[in-house]
Design a protein around this motif. Structure first.
Motif, short mmCIF file in Angstrom:
data_model
loop_
_atom_site.label_atom_id
_atom_site.label_comp_id
_atom_site.label_asym_id
_atom_site.label_seq_id
_atom_site.Cartn_x
_atom_site.Cartn_y
_atom_site.Cartn_z
N LYS A 2 -2.65 4.39 -4.35
CA LYS A 2 -2.06 5.89 -3.94
C LYS A 2 -0.91 6.15 -5.53
CE LYS A 2 0.22 4.80 0.17
NZ LYS A 2 0.73 4.24 1.34
N GLU A 48 -3.08 9.49 -2.43
CA GLU A 48 -4.37 8.35 -2.36
C GLU A 48 -5.20 8.94 -2.68
OE1 GLU A 48 -5.30 5.07 0.94
OE2 GLU A 48 -3.09 6.31 0.89
N ASP A 84 2.30 -0.49 -3.21
CA ASP A 84 1.68 0.21 -2.12
C ASP A 84 2.84 -0.76 -1.50
OD1 ASP A 84 -0.69 0.98 -2.20
OD2 ASP A 84 -1.24 -0.51 -2.97
#
Length: 84
Positions: A2, A48, A84
């Motif tokens: 991400k 992402e 994350d």
């Protein structure tokens, strides 16, 4: 992975900016001296992607297809990996 993305969108140099002109006049009425004003739109989001290069290319495509008009706008992309 991400990525946190921030895109700053502004008018290209030489383009008329009525919003900035109005702000500059209003500041002058309030006795503030301002030589130059500009307005910038900031768009923030999480993306992402497999890697930073893929993420950047996706953001460029977003900018050129949806977020701004490349004929009259400039944009700057800031991107960093998100936990994350």
């Amino acid at each position: 992975m991400k990525y946190q993305v921030q895109v700053e969108i502004s008018l290209k140099k030489g383009m008329l900016n009525p919003e900035a002109s109005t702000i500059q006049r209003a500041l002058a009425l309030l006795d503030y001296e301002v030589e130059d004003t500009a307005t910038v739109e900031i768009v923030k989001f999480t993306l992402e992607a497999a890697n930073p290069d893929v993420a950047r290319e996706e953001v460029v495509q977003m900018c050129e297809r949806l977020l701004c008009n490349p004929v009259i706008h400039d944009y700057q992309i800031q991107m960093e990996a998100a936990g994350d």
